[in-house]
Design a protein around this motif. Structure first.
Motif, PDB file in Angstrom:
ATOM      1  N   ARG A   1       0.844  -1.199   0.000  1.00 34.14           N
ATOM      2  CA  ARG A   1       0.000   0.000   0.000  1.00 34.14           C
ATOM      3  C   ARG A   1       0.877   1.246   0.000  1.00 34.14           C
ATOM      4  O   ARG A   1       1.997   1.227   0.529  1.00 34.14           O
ATOM      5  CB  ARG A   1      -0.906  -0.001   1.225  1.00 34.14           C
ATOM      6  CG  ARG A   1      -1.923  -1.132   1.213  1.00 34.14           C
ATOM      7  CD  ARG A   1      -2.891  -0.984   2.356  1.00 34.14           C
ATOM      8  NE  ARG A   1      -2.160  -0.890   3.626  1.00 34.14           N
ATOM      9  CZ  ARG A   1      -2.360  -1.650   4.674  1.00 34.14           C
ATOM     10  NH1 ARG A   1      -3.295  -2.564   4.652  1.00 34.14           N
ATOM     11  NH2 ARG A   1      -1.657  -1.504   5.767  1.00 34.14           N
ATOM     12  N   PRO A   2       0.375   2.348  -0.541  1.00 31.63           N
ATOM     13  CA  PRO A   2       1.164   3.587  -0.549  1.00 31.63           C
ATOM     14  C   PRO A   2       1.618   4.029   0.843  1.00 31.63           C
ATOM     15  O   PRO A   2       2.715   4.538   1.000  1.00 31.63           O
ATOM     16  CB  PRO A   2       0.202   4.612  -1.166  1.00 31.63           C
ATOM     17  CG  PRO A   2      -0.705   3.795  -2.026  1.00 31.63           C
ATOM     18  CD  PRO A   2      -0.867   2.480  -1.300  1.00 31.63           C
ATOM     19  N   SER A   3       0.800   3.786   1.871  1.00 30.38           N
ATOM     20  CA  SER A   3       1.173   4.202   3.227  1.00 30.38           C
ATOM     21  C   SER A   3       2.330   3.378   3.786  1.00 30.38           C
ATOM     22  O   SER A   3       2.906   3.731   4.809  1.00 30.38           O
ATOM     23  CB  SER A   3      -0.032   4.093   4.166  1.00 30.38           C
ATOM     24  OG  SER A   3      -0.429   2.748   4.297  1.00 30.38           O
ATOM     25  N   GLN A   4       2.676   2.279   3.112  1.00 32.65           N
ATOM     26  CA  GLN A   4       3.757   1.406   3.569  1.00 32.65           C
ATOM     27  C   GLN A   4       5.054   1.633   2.797  1.00 32.65           C
ATOM     28  O   GLN A   4       6.060   1.014   3.109  1.00 32.65           O
ATOM     29  CB  GLN A   4       3.336  -0.058   3.417  1.00 32.65           C
ATOM     30  CG  GLN A   4       2.126  -0.417   4.248  1.00 32.65           C
ATOM     31  CD  GLN A   4       1.596  -1.796   3.892  1.00 32.65           C
ATOM     32  OE1 GLN A   4       1.619  -2.215   2.741  1.00 32.65           O
ATOM     33  NE2 GLN A   4       1.134  -2.508   4.916  1.00 32.65           N
ATOM     34  N   ARG A   5       4.997   2.483   1.782  1.00 38.50           N
ATOM     35  CA  ARG A   5       6.173   2.726   0.950  1.00 38.50           C
ATOM     36  C   ARG A   5       6.723   4.123   1.218  1.00 38.50           C
ATOM     37  O   ARG A   5       6.047   4.980   1.786  1.00 38.50           O
ATOM     38  CB  ARG A   5       5.808   2.567  -0.525  1.00 38.50           C
ATOM     39  CG  ARG A   5       5.374   1.148  -0.879  1.00 38.50           C
ATOM     40  CD  ARG A   5       5.188   0.980  -2.364  1.00 38.50           C
ATOM     41  NE  ARG A   5       4.237   1.912  -2.916  1.00 38.50           N
ATOM     42  CZ  ARG A   5       3.055   1.561  -3.424  1.00 38.50           C
ATOM     43  NH1 ARG A   5       2.687   0.311  -3.457  1.00 38.50           N
ATOM     44  NH2 ARG A   5       2.252   2.473  -3.914  1.00 38.50           N
ATOM     45  N   SER A   6       7.933   4.348   0.764  1.00 39.20           N
ATOM     46  CA  SER A   6       8.546   5.668   0.947  1.00 39.20           C
ATOM     47  C   SER A   6       7.863   6.694   0.041  1.00 39.20           C
ATOM     48  O   SER A   6       7.196   6.334  -0.944  1.00 39.20           O
ATOM     49  CB  SER A   6      10.041   5.615   0.619  1.00 39.20           C
ATOM     50  OG  SER A   6      10.233   5.525  -0.787  1.00 39.20           O
TER      51      SER A   6
END
Length: 173
Positions: free
Chosen positions: A157-162
């Motif tokens: 998910r985007p919230s888990q990536r830089s």
């Protein structure tokens, strides 16, 4: 006639020093016993309070561990270091990281970047004696660091990536 005496915390034979240290430890434990572990600043405050309570107790027992000149020699890390993050500090605290509610923690560049990367709406400010460019280096490092980088879970998910990974993928976090 009332007799009073002043007892020193530095005198381990003094039973009142131990009693005072125990009372401080009890108060700090009661205040920080239950912490929302999703709140990084609450976890860091609780860790600091409990660490200080142990130091006071050890000092009262004349068993204090000598404090090293260099952070991390005995496992001590800056306040921005998350308790589950196993990495050592890369130097002294040089920045303050603030969350969206202005709660903050001082940190070395390494842990400052990791904390900033883990916050939504976080900001970084240099401490007064920070080397030139410290806040910029932390901000730049945080951009390429995934949130909670010590966790070994899939990052889908985007919230888990830089932030940099999300920009490259055309997604906002």
């Amino acid at each position: 006639m009332i007799h009073t005496s002043i007892h020193s915390v530095d005198n381990p034979a003094d039973p009142s020093a131990l009693a005072v240290a125990a009372r401080v430890a009890q108060l700090l434990l009661a205040e920080h016993e239950r912490v929302d572990h999703r709140d990084l600043f609450a976890v860091n405050r609780a860790h600091g309070a409990l660490t200080e309570a142990l130091r006071i107790l050890l000092r009262a027992l004349d068993a204090e561990v000598p404090r090293p000149g260099k952070l991390d020699d005995l496992g001590e890390r800056c306040p921005a270091a998350h308790p589950e993050d196993p990495t050592p500090c890369d130097g002294p605290a040089v920045v303050t990281i603030l969350d969206s509610r202005n709660a903050g923690a001082n940190g070395c560049e390494h842990h400052g970047a990791r904390l900033l990367a883990s916050l939504d709406g976080g900001r970084v400010y240099p401490l007064p004696d920070a080397p030139e460019g410290a806040a910029i280096r932390v901000f730049t490092a945080a951009d390429g660091t995934r949130p909670f980088p010590w966790m070994d879970s899939p990052r889908t998910r985007p919230s888990q990536r830089s932030r940099a990974e999300n920009r490259a993928a055309g997604e906002d976090r």
